[in-house]
Design a protein around this motif. Structure first.
Motif, PDB file in Angstrom:
ATOM      1  N   ALA A 147       0.833  -1.265   0.015  1.00 54.65           N
ATOM      2  CA  ALA A 147       0.130  -0.020  -0.119  1.00 54.65           C
ATOM      3  C   ALA A 147       0.891   1.366   0.081  1.00 54.65           C
ATOM      4  CB  ALA A 147      -0.726   0.065   1.129  1.00 54.65           C
ATOM      5  N   GLY A 148       1.909   1.233   0.841  1.00 52.14           N
ATOM      6  CA  GLY A 148       3.033   2.360   0.729  1.00 52.14           C
ATOM      7  C   GLY A 148       3.457   2.539  -0.548  1.00 52.14           C
ATOM      8  N   LEU A 149       3.817   1.605  -1.153  1.00 51.53           N
ATOM      9  CA  LEU A 149       4.637   1.630  -2.568  1.00 51.53           C
ATOM     10  C   LEU A 149       3.786   2.396  -3.519  1.00 51.53           C
ATOM     11  CD1 LEU A 149       6.987  -1.500  -2.754  1.00 51.53           C
ATOM     12  CD2 LEU A 149       7.506   0.996  -2.281  1.00 51.53           C
ATOM     13  N   GLY A 150       2.389   1.646  -3.437  1.00 50.02           N
ATOM     14  CA  GLY A 150       1.423   2.290  -4.319  1.00 50.02           C
ATOM     15  C   GLY A 150       1.074   3.777  -4.050  1.00 50.02           C
ATOM     16  N   CYS A 151       1.298   4.230  -2.985  1.00 51.60           N
ATOM     17  CA  CYS A 151       0.919   5.439  -2.632  1.00 51.60           C
ATOM     18  C   CYS A 151       2.351   6.241  -3.071  1.00 51.60           C
ATOM     19  CB  CYS A 151       1.040   5.905  -0.907  1.00 51.60           C
ATOM     20  SG  CYS A 151      -0.693   5.417  -0.189  1.00 51.60           S
ATOM     21  N   LEU A 152       3.434   5.836  -2.833  1.00 55.03           N
ATOM     22  CA  LEU A 152       4.591   6.471  -3.700  1.00 55.03           C
ATOM     23  C   LEU A 152       4.501   6.708  -5.203  1.00 55.03           C
ATOM     24  CD1 LEU A 152       7.436   7.370  -3.352  1.00 55.03           C
ATOM     25  CD2 LEU A 152       8.209   5.066  -3.711  1.00 55.03           C
ATOM     26  N   LEU A 153       4.012   5.616  -5.781  1.00 55.18           N
ATOM     27  CA  LEU A 153       3.858   5.758  -7.325  1.00 55.18           C
ATOM     28  C   LEU A 153       2.899   6.719  -7.454  1.00 55.18           C
ATOM     29  CD1 LEU A 153       4.012   2.074  -8.332  1.00 55.18           C
ATOM     30  CD2 LEU A 153       5.456   3.768  -8.725  1.00 55.18           C
ATOM     31  N   LEU A 154       2.005   6.855  -6.690  1.00 58.54           N
ATOM     32  CA  LEU A 154       0.570   7.963  -6.947  1.00 58.54           C
ATOM     33  C   LEU A 154       1.128   9.116  -6.903  1.00 58.54           C
ATOM     34  CD1 LEU A 154      -2.313   8.223  -7.707  1.00 58.54           C
ATOM     35  CD2 LEU A 154      -2.738   8.090  -5.131  1.00 58.54           C
ATOM     36  N   LEU A 155       1.920   9.476  -5.530  1.00 54.37           N
ATOM     37  CA  LEU A 155       2.575  10.705  -5.203  1.00 54.37           C
ATOM     38  C   LEU A 155       3.416  11.150  -6.577  1.00 54.37           C
ATOM     39  CD1 LEU A 155       3.480  10.251  -1.705  1.00 54.37           C
ATOM     40  CD2 LEU A 155       2.194  12.045  -2.666  1.00 54.37           C
ATOM     41  N   LEU A 156       4.317  10.256  -7.040  1.00 51.14           N
ATOM     42  CA  LEU A 156       5.257  10.497  -8.083  1.00 51.14           C
ATOM     43  C   LEU A 156       4.521  10.801  -9.372  1.00 51.14           C
ATOM     44  CD1 LEU A 156       8.185   8.371  -7.253  1.00 51.14           C
ATOM     45  CD2 LEU A 156       8.156  10.623  -6.760  1.00 51.14           C
ATOM     46  N   ALA A 157       3.539  10.194  -9.543  1.00 53.89           N
ATOM     47  CA  ALA A 157       2.744  10.160 -11.052  1.00 53.89           C
ATOM     48  C   ALA A 157       2.220  11.498 -10.961  1.00 53.89           C
ATOM     49  CB  ALA A 157       1.946   9.004 -11.038  1.00 53.89           C
ATOM     50  N   LEU A 158       1.577  11.940  -9.824  1.00 53.33           N
ATOM     51  CA  LEU A 158       0.830  13.224  -9.873  1.00 53.33           C
ATOM     52  C   LEU A 158       1.668  14.238  -9.390  1.00 53.33           C
ATOM     53  CD1 LEU A 158      -2.386  12.003  -7.754  1.00 53.33           C
ATOM     54  CD2 LEU A 158      -2.215  12.681 -10.182  1.00 53.33           C
ATOM     55  N   ARG A 159       3.071  13.883  -9.278  1.00 51.28           N
ATOM     56  CA  ARG A 159       4.108  15.133  -9.026  1.00 51.28           C
ATOM     57  C   ARG A 159       3.461  16.069  -7.785  1.00 51.28           C
ATOM     58  NH1 ARG A 159       7.782  15.238 -12.863  1.00 51.28           N
ATOM     59  NH2 ARG A 159       7.053  14.122 -15.037  1.00 51.28           N
ATOM     60  N   LEU A 160       3.052  15.391  -6.842  1.00 51.34           N
ATOM     61  CA  LEU A 160       2.429  16.188  -5.601  1.00 51.34           C
ATOM     62  C   LEU A 160       3.592  16.761  -4.974  1.00 51.34           C
ATOM     63  CD1 LEU A 160      -0.347  13.891  -4.525  1.00 51.34           C
ATOM     64  CD2 LEU A 160      -0.525  16.020  -5.735  1.00 51.34           C
ATOM     65  N   PRO A 161       5.059  16.363  -4.572  1.00 50.18           N
ATOM     66  CA  PRO A 161       5.822  17.063  -4.109  1.00 50.18           C
ATOM     67  C   PRO A 161       6.214  18.175  -4.783  1.00 50.18           C
ATOM     68  CG  PRO A 161       6.666  14.780  -4.051  1.00 50.18           C
ATOM     69  CD  PRO A 161       5.038  14.834  -4.814  1.00 50.18           C
ATOM     70  N   ASP A 162       6.437  18.198  -6.017  1.00 47.69           N
ATOM     71  CA  ASP A 162       6.691  19.300  -6.836  1.00 47.69           C
ATOM     72  C   ASP A 162       5.533  20.332  -6.939  1.00 47.69           C
ATOM     73  OD1 ASP A 162       8.841  18.023  -8.048  1.00 47.69           O
ATOM     74  OD2 ASP A 162       7.901  17.283  -9.825  1.00 47.69           O
ATOM     75  N   ARG A 163       4.323  19.702  -7.040  1.00 45.85           N
ATOM     76  CA  ARG A 163       3.204  20.866  -6.859  1.00 45.85           C
ATOM     77  C   ARG A 163       3.140  21.520  -5.460  1.00 45.85           C
ATOM     78  NH1 ARG A 163      -1.948  17.955 -10.457  1.00 45.85           N
ATOM     79  NH2 ARG A 163      -0.388  17.625 -12.172  1.00 45.85           N
ATOM     80  N   GLY A 164       3.237  20.764  -4.741  1.00 45.10           N
ATOM     81  CA  GLY A 164       2.983  21.429  -3.167  1.00 45.10           C
ATOM     82  C   GLY A 164       4.175  22.237  -2.890  1.00 45.10           C
ATOM     83  N   SER A 165       5.250  22.083  -3.349  1.00 43.66           N
ATOM     84  CA  SER A 165       6.628  23.004  -3.154  1.00 43.66           C
ATOM     85  C   SER A 165       6.599  23.925  -4.197  1.00 43.66           C
ATOM     86  CB  SER A 165       7.759  22.024  -2.751  1.00 43.66           C
ATOM     87  OG  SER A 165       8.072  21.319  -3.948  1.00 43.66           O
ATOM     88  N   GLU A 166       6.085  23.894  -5.024  1.00 43.70           N
ATOM     89  CA  GLU A 166       6.438  25.070  -6.247  1.00 43.70           C
ATOM     90  C   GLU A 166       7.689  24.588  -6.814  1.00 43.70           C
ATOM     91  OE1 GLU A 166       5.247  28.746  -5.004  1.00 43.70           O
ATOM     92  OE2 GLU A 166       3.178  28.501  -4.955  1.00 43.70           O
ATOM     93  N   THR A 167       8.097  23.509  -7.196  1.00 41.19           N
ATOM     94  CA  THR A 167       9.160  23.116  -7.749  1.00 41.19           C
ATOM     95  C   THR A 167       8.965  22.047  -8.672  1.00 41.19           C
ATOM     96  OG1 THR A 167       9.593  21.107  -6.047  1.00 41.19           O
ATOM     97  CG2 THR A 167      10.409  23.335  -5.397  1.00 41.19           C
ATOM     98  N   GLU A 168      10.119  21.704  -9.597  1.00 40.53           N
ATOM     99  CA  GLU A 168      10.084  20.630 -10.479  1.00 40.53           C
ATOM    100  C   GLU A 168      11.273  20.007 -10.641  1.00 40.53           C
ATOM    101  OE1 GLU A 168       9.252  23.022 -14.067  1.00 40.53           O
ATOM    102  OE2 GLU A 168      11.133  24.142 -14.085  1.00 40.53           O
ATOM    103  N   LEU A 169      11.155  18.732 -11.027  1.00 40.81           N
ATOM    104  CA  LEU A 169      12.209  17.725 -11.139  1.00 40.81           C
ATOM    105  C   LEU A 169      12.605  17.582 -12.539  1.00 40.81           C
ATOM    106  CD1 LEU A 169      14.078  16.336  -9.340  1.00 40.81           C
ATOM    107  CD2 LEU A 169      12.858  14.128  -9.792  1.00 40.81           C
ATOM    108  N   VAL A 170      13.494  18.163 -13.452  1.00 39.18           N
ATOM    109  CA  VAL A 170      13.891  18.327 -14.373  1.00 39.18           C
ATOM    110  C   VAL A 170      14.890  17.443 -14.764  1.00 39.18           C
ATOM    111  CG1 VAL A 170      13.133  20.697 -14.854  1.00 39.18           C
ATOM    112  CG2 VAL A 170      15.580  20.173 -14.242  1.00 39.18           C
ATOM    113  N   LEU A 171      14.933  16.943 -16.200  1.00 42.55           N
ATOM    114  CA  LEU A 171      15.993  16.013 -16.808  1.00 42.55           C
ATOM    115  C   LEU A 171      16.972  16.852 -17.197  1.00 42.55           C
ATOM    116  CD1 LEU A 171      17.094  13.272 -17.646  1.00 42.55           C
ATOM    117  CD2 LEU A 171      15.375  13.412 -19.371  1.00 42.55           C
ATOM    118  N   LEU A 172      18.447  16.886 -16.870  1.00 43.57           N
ATOM    119  CA  LEU A 172      19.343  17.781 -17.434  1.00 43.57           C
ATOM    120  C   LEU A 172      20.114  17.054 -18.585  1.00 43.57           C
ATOM    121  CD1 LEU A 172      21.520  18.128 -14.045  1.00 43.57           C
ATOM    122  CD2 LEU A 172      19.703  19.668 -15.375  1.00 43.57           C
TER     123      LEU A 172
END
Length: 175
Positions: A147-172
């Motif tokens: 269940a935790g790993l499912g939540c992790l995938l959901l958090l990453l797929a929705l980019r919630l850490p990025d949205r909540g902190s007004e940041t983005e994870l970019v590919l260099l």
């Protein structure tokens, strides 16, 4: 017609590519291995301090760190400063560097400690089912971890850490 003394307007810089889910997961696995080593050292330091204060004989009968909320808070702070330090000083953990990822503000500048704290807390939400499904509801460890790993995938797929902190994870780009 070009007038002398005026430069042609600069074309806008291309928008960096956002990091995909497989790269994000790969960086998480890499950083988790590194963080495990850091937590081992932090725990050894705390245990050494406990032995110095209480005596090594007392530790044979009772581990004062087991279930200690101060120790848990200490380890949580170690985790935060591990990630936050890398994110605020260069925008990359070692795992992110290996996978050519960088965390930044939406305008391309580096992030601050407040944004790092928001990213850390939101990204850590996946641990809630891991920690509490088993303890509170008696769910098996395997199911709570799934269940935790499912939540992790959901958090990453929705980019919630990025949205909540007004940041983005970019590919260099490749160097």
């Amino acid at each position: 017609m070009v007038m002398h003394g005026t430069a042609p307007p600069n074309p806008p810089l291309p928008r960096p590519l956002l990091a995909g889910l497989p790269r994000r997961l790969a960086a998480i696995v890499y950083d988790s291995l590194l963080l495990t080593g850091v937590l081992f050292v932090a725990s050894a330091l705390a245990l050494g301090l406990a032995a110095a204060l209480l005596g090594s004989e007392a530790l044979k009968f009772h581990n004062p760190l087991a279930g200690n909320p101060f120790f848990s808070t200490y380890l949580l702070l170690v985790c935060f400063f591990f990630y936050g330090g890398f994110w605020t000083c260069g925008g990359q953990t070692l795992g992110m560097r290996a996978w050519r990822l960088r965390v930044q503000r939406r305008d391309g500048r580096g992030i601050g400690w407040w944004q790092a704290l928001l990213r850390f807390l939101i990204a850590g939400l996946w641990l809630v089912p891991v920690a509490y499904l088993h303890r509170v509801f008696g769910v098996s460890v395997g199911l709570s971890l799934a269940a935790g790993l499912g939540c992790l995938l959901l958090l990453l797929a929705l980019r919630l850490p990025d949205r909540g902190s007004e940041t983005e994870l970019v590919l260099l780009p490749k160097s």
